[in-house]
Design an enzyme around this catalytic site. Sequence first.
Site, mmCIF file in Angstrom:
data_model
loop_
_atom_site.group_PDB
_atom_site.id
_atom_site.type_symbol
_atom_site.label_atom_id
_atom_site.label_comp_id
_atom_site.label_asym_id
_atom_site.label_seq_id
_atom_site.Cartn_x
_atom_site.Cartn_y
_atom_site.Cartn_z
ATOM 1 N N PRO A 23 0.832 -1.208 0.000
ATOM 2 C CA PRO A 23 0.000 0.000 0.000
ATOM 3 C C PRO A 23 0.860 1.248 0.000
ATOM 4 O O PRO A 23 1.834 1.348 0.749
ATOM 5 C CB PRO A 23 -0.794 -0.124 1.303
ATOM 6 N N TYR A 179 -0.232 5.341 12.557
ATOM 7 C CA TYR A 179 -1.611 5.803 12.414
ATOM 8 C C TYR A 179 -2.469 5.274 13.579
ATOM 9 O O TYR A 179 -1.945 4.733 14.545
ATOM 10 C CB TYR A 179 -2.145 5.426 11.037
#
Length: 361
Positions: A23, A179
């Site tokens: 990703p 995150y």
Amino acid sequence: MSDIFTPVTLGGIELQNRLVMAPMTRSRANADGTPSKLAAEYYAQRAAVGLIVTEGTQPSDDGQGYLTTPGIYTDAHVEGWRTVTDAVHNNGGRIFVQLMHAGRMSHPDNTPHHRQGVAPSAIAPGVPMFTSTGMQDIPTPRAMTTDEVRQTVADFRYAARRAVEAGADGVEVHGANGYLVQQFLAPSANIRSDEYGGSIENRSRFALEVARAIAEEIGADRTAIRLSPGITMWGIDEGTEGSALYRHLVGELDKLGLAYLHIMHSGVEERLVDIRKRWHRALIINRPGRPRDEIGADIATGLADLESYGQMALANPDFIDRLKVGAPMNEADRATYFGGTEKGFTDYPTLIDAATDKEAV
């Protein structure tokens, strides 16, 4: 031993090889969070890899951190992603949508509602972020209430269902790179006193609840998670209990029967070996900066079942073909990583392009 071109079953799908497109945020979505028309071409160009994991895709307005990143929680998002998944499938590929909540790695100028970022605790990461007006310091986030934490779990569940409706083969939870999920894991970002803070078990709770909720919604064989044990970036510090934290977390995740675990590894090798022992399904390893001559090394030793690559897949639409024939790789253009048009996105040349250009001369 298996090699990189051996087919493998991942969850409930058959992959044509053991190489994964990692990703990568590209910041080219439309203003409303729908993937741009170029996104379908970009991902379809790379469908020869065994599995594509998309750029981080927010499950809610609060989940957005950067400019022009895609979402997967509205009807428009679903329609936009369906063009992407159809294009990949038509080219023989498989694709998982990565669900990413940025948490405190957000700026109000970058989100649709322009609100303060949310996080486990009101602790700023201490770094700047790019916005439409240039680099700005990231403001201190607002600490989520316990009810808001539970609602965020529900947001992940809903986004996973929408991703499957959009044609995705599955979803990968972004539990890495500083995150929201990793913010809950790290004592430097989580000083909560409720059931989501304090002990290793409590700090792991959010990650486990998200993974479990998604598995219940779309099936464990379509659910995966990415972790980055020991990474220190953007104020993340998992402390002296890091090894014990991941022994607990991976052990509990293993019980859920997920499709795979994706590890971004740049830390202690012994920790990776320990994870391999505790994880009994497919393991994908990403080693940032791994040189070309080491591609397949972790698969050859049995440490990994698959390996993921970012920059080489980004810069080489025909990554697999180049590996098979030993052709040189295009170099990634860092100046075009984030935002922009087709330059550095869909215009990287293939071996066929190069041959055509040579014949024209």
